[in-house]
Design a protein around this motif. Structure first.
Motif, PDB file in Angstrom:
ATOM      1  N   UNK A 252       0.809  -1.226   0.000  1.00 31.24           N
ATOM      2  CA  UNK A 252       0.000   0.000   0.000  1.00 31.24           C
ATOM      3  C   UNK A 252       0.839   1.272   0.000  1.00 31.24           C
ATOM      4  N   UNK A 253       0.217   2.337  -0.489  1.00 35.07           N
ATOM      5  CA  UNK A 253       0.798   3.671  -0.442  1.00 35.07           C
ATOM      6  C   UNK A 253      -0.038   4.498   0.526  1.00 35.07           C
ATOM      7  N   UNK A 254       0.625   5.058   1.534  1.00 34.92           N
ATOM      8  CA  UNK A 254      -0.035   5.905   2.519  1.00 34.92           C
ATOM      9  C   UNK A 254       0.478   7.328   2.309  1.00 34.92           C
ATOM     10  N   UNK A 255      -0.425   8.271   2.034  1.00 36.24           N
ATOM     11  CA  UNK A 255      -0.054   9.667   1.807  1.00 36.24           C
ATOM     12  C   UNK A 255      -0.456  10.498   3.019  1.00 36.24           C
ATOM     13  N   UNK A 256       0.500  11.276   3.544  1.00 39.48           N
ATOM     14  CA  UNK A 256       0.230  12.121   4.707  1.00 39.48           C
ATOM     15  C   UNK A 256       0.654  13.546   4.385  1.00 39.48           C
TER      16      UNK A 256
ATOM     17  N   UNK B  85      -3.174  16.106   8.302  1.00 41.34           N
ATOM     18  CA  UNK B  85      -3.056  16.470   9.710  1.00 41.34           C
ATOM     19  C   UNK B  85      -3.140  17.985   9.897  1.00 41.34           C
ATOM     20  N   UNK B  86      -3.786  18.377  10.972  1.00 42.01           N
ATOM     21  CA  UNK B  86      -3.896  19.785  11.346  1.00 42.01           C
ATOM     22  C   UNK B  86      -3.539  19.932  12.819  1.00 42.01           C
TER      23      UNK B  86
ATOM     24  N   UNK C 132       6.085  12.090  12.721  1.00 42.34           N
ATOM     25  CA  UNK C 132       5.829  11.163  13.830  1.00 42.34           C
ATOM     26  C   UNK C 132       4.876  10.061  13.405  1.00 42.34           C
ATOM     27  N   UNK C 133       3.767  10.452  12.783  1.00 42.89           N
ATOM     28  CA  UNK C 133       2.782   9.462  12.349  1.00 42.89           C
ATOM     29  C   UNK C 133       3.345   8.588  11.234  1.00 42.89           C
TER      30      UNK C 133
END
Length: 203
Positions: free
Chosen positions: A9-13, A148-149, A23-24
């Motif tokens: 999988x590709x996780x985009x943050x 993220x905010x 961190x995440x």
């Protein structure tokens, strides 16, 4: 071409400075046994190259050429570390001189075109990738898209602890927000999970 069912999988943050992306991303990468790719380091590496080679940060053509020349690679034995020209040391990339100029360097369209292509190559076989425009531009079809905010004062405090620069971090975060927003408005992708991290611990 590897199908979605076959590849990892590709996780985009995405999100602003100090929101908790690194961190995440690191924790997810370890949990999922995926490479972690901090795209901000790529822009910092180019900024550092510009400083050492005396390339003006407004010289878009020379910066794009320098971006093409930098070698980026995922370490087979340590996928948490992005190798830049064969080195995984990032201390020089975190200097105040680089911090002050990286938003200008990363704001050039041709620079972003070059480095976005490199990011797609690095992350295509599965990764946790974080930055400003991963879920909207680099991997809009990522398997999981996270935005993220956090409140600006909280983000400044986090950066101050990371960099040991005290009150100066608040001013730096504000400047980075303003300059980065000119290049990439901080708008989540339509399918992004939006997470407010102001009152969240890493756990």
């Amino acid at each position: 071409m590897t199908s979605r069912a076959q590849r990892r999988p590709i996780i985009a943050i995405d999100g602003p400075a100090g929101a908790g992306k690194s961190t995440l991303a690191r924790r997810l990468a370890v949990s999922l046994d995926l490479p972690y790719i901090n795209t901000g380091l790529m822009y910092r590496a180019l900024t550092h190259r510009a400083l050492t080679e005396r390339i003006e940060v407004e010289d878009e053509d020379r910066l794009a050429g320098a971006a093409r020349a930098i070698r980026f690679a995922i370490q087979a034995d340590d996928p948490d570390q992005l190798a830049i020209d064969g080195s995984t040391s990032v201390d020089a990339l975190m200097s105040p001189a680089v911090e002050a100029r990286v938003s200008t360097v990363s704001g050039h369209p041709s620079v972003r075109t070059v480095l976005r292509a490199r990011q797609r190559d690095l992350g295509a076989d599965g990764s946790v990738m974080e930055g400003r425009d991963i879920g909207t531009v680099v991997f809009p079809d990522a398997d999981v898209n996270i935005f993220l905010l956090a409140a600006s004062d909280v983000r400044a405090g986090r950066r101050a602890r990371e960099e040991g620069r005290g009150a100066q971090a608040a001013e730096t975060v504000g400047i980075r927000d303003e300059m980065d927003a000119r290049t990439n408005p901080f708008i989540p992708a339509p399918d992004a999970f939006v997470i407010e991290t102001t009152n969240l611990t890493p756990d």
